[in-house]
Design a protein around this motif. Structure first.
Motif, PDB file in Angstrom:
ATOM      1  N   THR A  84      14.123  -6.361  10.978  1.00 15.26           N
ATOM      2  CA  THR A  84      13.357  -4.912  10.194  1.00 15.26           C
ATOM      3  C   THR A  84      11.734  -5.353   9.473  1.00 15.26           C
ATOM      4  O   THR A  84      11.587  -6.201   8.748  1.00 15.26           O
ATOM      5  N   SER A  85      11.268  -4.269   9.602  1.00 16.89           N
ATOM      6  CA  SER A  85       9.394  -4.575   9.303  1.00 16.89           C
ATOM      7  C   SER A  85       8.887  -3.285   8.604  1.00 16.89           C
ATOM      8  O   SER A  85       9.082  -1.943   9.302  1.00 16.89           O
ATOM      9  N   LEU A  86       7.847  -3.414   8.104  1.00 16.72           N
ATOM     10  CA  LEU A  86       7.047  -2.514   7.096  1.00 16.72           C
ATOM     11  C   LEU A  86       5.803  -3.237   7.141  1.00 16.72           C
ATOM     12  O   LEU A  86       5.752  -4.304   6.758  1.00 16.72           O
ATOM     13  N   SER A  87       4.699  -2.018   8.152  1.00 17.24           N
ATOM     14  CA  SER A  87       3.459  -3.276   8.442  1.00 17.24           C
ATOM     15  C   SER A  87       2.012  -2.147   7.952  1.00 17.24           C
ATOM     16  O   SER A  87       2.835  -0.517   8.116  1.00 17.24           O
ATOM     17  N   ALA A  88       0.980  -2.211   7.484  1.00 17.21           N
ATOM     18  CA  ALA A  88       0.508  -1.424   6.968  1.00 17.21           C
ATOM     19  C   ALA A  88      -1.130  -2.311   6.861  1.00 17.21           C
ATOM     20  O   ALA A  88      -1.442  -3.069   6.234  1.00 17.21           O
ATOM     21  N   TYR A  89      -2.054  -1.091   7.995  1.00 14.37           N
ATOM     22  CA  TYR A  89      -3.436  -1.678   8.425  1.00 14.37           C
ATOM     23  C   TYR A  89      -4.045  -1.161   7.844  1.00 14.37           C
ATOM     24  O   TYR A  89      -4.297   0.308   8.116  1.00 14.37           O
ATOM     25  N   LEU A  90      -5.468  -1.822   7.559  1.00 18.17           N
ATOM     26  CA  LEU A  90      -6.915  -1.128   6.764  1.00 18.17           C
ATOM     27  C   LEU A  90      -7.690  -0.489   8.230  1.00 18.17           C
ATOM     28  O   LEU A  90      -7.421  -1.441   8.737  1.00 18.17           O
ATOM     29  N   ASN A  91      -8.263   0.759   7.846  1.00 12.80           N
ATOM     30  CA  ASN A  91      -9.555   0.049   9.158  1.00 12.80           C
ATOM     31  C   ASN A  91     -10.848  -0.581   8.489  1.00 12.80           C
ATOM     32  O   ASN A  91     -10.429  -1.299   7.819  1.00 12.80           O
ATOM     33  N   SER A  92     -11.645   0.229   9.981  1.00 11.78           N
ATOM     34  CA  SER A  92     -12.625  -1.170   9.357  1.00 11.78           C
ATOM     35  C   SER A  92     -13.783  -0.473   8.555  1.00 11.78           C
ATOM     36  O   SER A  92     -15.686  -1.259   7.721  1.00 11.78           O
ATOM     37  N   SER A  93     -13.256   0.506   7.746  1.00 13.71           N
ATOM     38  CA  SER A  93     -14.047   1.293   6.433  1.00 13.71           C
ATOM     39  C   SER A  93     -13.598  -0.272   5.013  1.00 13.71           C
ATOM     40  O   SER A  93     -14.873   0.070   4.521  1.00 13.71           O
ATOM     41  N   ASN A  94     -12.866  -0.630   4.826  1.00 15.32           N
ATOM     42  CA  ASN A  94     -12.473  -1.811   4.201  1.00 15.32           C
ATOM     43  C   ASN A  94     -12.127  -3.041   4.198  1.00 15.32           C
ATOM     44  O   ASN A  94     -11.257  -2.671   5.686  1.00 15.32           O
ATOM     45  N   ASP A  95     -12.719  -3.715   4.272  1.00 18.20           N
ATOM     46  CA  ASP A  95     -12.335  -5.114   4.585  1.00 18.20           C
ATOM     47  C   ASP A  95     -11.140  -5.865   4.053  1.00 18.20           C
ATOM     48  O   ASP A  95     -11.315  -7.395   3.926  1.00 18.20           O
ATOM     49  N   CYS A 149      -6.111  -3.725  -2.631  1.00 18.10           N
ATOM     50  CA  CYS A 149      -6.411  -3.829  -1.522  1.00 18.10           C
ATOM     51  C   CYS A 149      -6.809  -2.176  -0.713  1.00 18.10           C
ATOM     52  O   CYS A 149      -8.041  -1.647  -0.052  1.00 18.10           O
ATOM     53  N   ALA A 150      -5.434  -1.410  -0.281  1.00 11.24           N
ATOM     54  CA  ALA A 150      -5.823  -0.280   0.502  1.00 11.24           C
ATOM     55  C   ALA A 150      -6.038   0.732  -0.904  1.00 11.24           C
ATOM     56  O   ALA A 150      -7.259   1.605   0.130  1.00 11.24           O
ATOM     57  N   CYS A 151      -7.252   0.768  -1.809  1.00 16.22           N
ATOM     58  CA  CYS A 151      -7.615   1.381  -2.858  1.00 16.22           C
ATOM     59  C   CYS A 151      -9.147   0.629  -3.342  1.00 16.22           C
ATOM     60  O   CYS A 151      -9.617   1.531  -4.318  1.00 16.22           O
ATOM     61  N   ALA A 152      -9.069  -0.678  -2.364  1.00 17.12           N
ATOM     62  CA  ALA A 152     -10.237  -0.697  -3.232  1.00 17.12           C
ATOM     63  C   ALA A 152     -11.502  -0.419  -2.616  1.00 17.12           C
ATOM     64  O   ALA A 152     -11.553   0.217  -1.513  1.00 17.12           O
TER      65      ALA A 152
END
Length: 328
Positions: free
Chosen positions: A147-158, A271-274
């Motif tokens: 079982t897996s959960l991943s979340a990936y940000l776009n290039s507006s945030n490094d 991270c996500a909200c940085a």
């Protein structure tokens, strides 16, 4: 995954669903004939949109079942998913993968996969959120459940991404992967290391988990995975007594779940909200790095793992659907 950290690789970007609002904005009633034609087009487009929404609901319902794992194992997945989606609900679009990619079962019934991806909208820092489960019966008896959960940000945030995976090959053996993989070179950008790994005290969670008697460090054989992981990554192997899995479920409930929720909380808040102001050069670097890692993961991992689990024909169909979205 146990078969190569496989499900982490399913990081894809989905298409936007066709919005009924865009159809309504072009609606015209200049004449009865054009009005009738527009109504027919609107009805047809709405039917397509409704069909896509039905597909999303059916695929999501199947995904959220987690039918082959224990209660505590299922609960931790549902808790992490709801926490992440609740924070970004208005920024996430429905999953629009084909039905036979959202859920596939082999003719023999020995292997099946459920895949659910929600891409971020145009205003979101999120590229996509991916959840999945895989069940495969083993020739030697028993089964492999991932079982897996991943979340990936776009290039507006490094900032780093989020990866969580539980790999269970028996009631008494489990591998946990929990990491915030960096998206910059930590040697060239020491402030990045300090901001996301040192100041957040991420390593204390790995240290706490390794104090559990049954927990041992796990070293993946993939040099590629070791290269892209963070210095605070949690890669552990948990082996319990042959008690039917009671002790394992206790560890999942009392140790893995609170630590995983704390790490996800750090990722959401820091991270996500940085607020990361990136120039075009930095964005180009992040896009290039993300693209190389995603392409390499498909080549090294899924391209070999999926055919073994699902056969070449089904594997090709699933991989082609993934590749279509797996673009930076």
């Amino acid at each position: 995954m146990c078969v190569g950290y496989m499900m982490e690789a399913m990081m894809i970007r989905s298409h936007f669903l066709h919005s009924p609002l865009s159809i309504l904005s072009s609606y015209s009633s200049s004449s009865s004939s054009s009005s009738s034609s527009s109504r027919l087009q609107l009805s047809s487009s709405c039917s397509v949109s409704c069909s896509l929404m039905d597909t999303h609901k059916q695929g999501r319902s199947k995904f959220m079942e987690f039918p082959f794992v224990s209660g505590p194992h299922k609960n931790i997945m549902l808790d992490l998913i709801s926490t992440l989606e609740d924070r970004f609900q208005s920024h996430l679009l429905p999953c629009s993968l084909p039905p036979d990619v959202q859920h596939y079962i082999t003719n023999s019934g020995t292997s099946q996969v459920s895949l659910h991806i929600r891409p971020g909208n145009t205003d979101s820092p999120m590229d996509f959120v991916m959840g999945s489960w895989v069940h495969a019966e083993l020739p030697t008896g028993g089964s492999l459940d991932i079982t897996s959960l991943s979340a990936y940000l776009n290039s507006s945030n490094d900032a780093p991404n989020f990866v969580f995976e539980l790999i269970r090959s028996s009631p008494t053996m489990l591998i946990l992967v929990l990491d915030l993989p960096p998206r910059k070179d930590l040697v060239l950008w020491p402030d990045y290391l300090k901001t996301f790994y040192e100041d957040t005290k991420l390593d204390t969670h790995r240290q706490a988990l390794e104090k559990v008697n049954e927990v041992q460090p796990y070293i993946t054989s993939s040099l590629f995975i070791r290269t892209v992981a963070s210095p605070t990554a949690i890669f552990v192997r948990i082996q319990t007594e042959n008690d039917g899995g009671e002790r394992m479920d206790e560890i999942i409930r009392n140790d893995i779940e609170p630590i995983s929720k704390q790490v996800l909380g750090i990722w959401l808040d820091h991270c996500a909200c940085a607020k990361r102001e990136l120039g075009e050069e930095d964005r180009a670097y992040v896009r290039k790095r993300d693209g190389v890692i995603r392409n390499k993961t498909i080549e090294v991992d899924l391209g070999t793992s999926f055919p073994r689990l699902f056969g070449p024909e089904a594997a090709n169909r699933i991989l082609e659907a993934i590749k279509e979205y797996f673009t930076v």
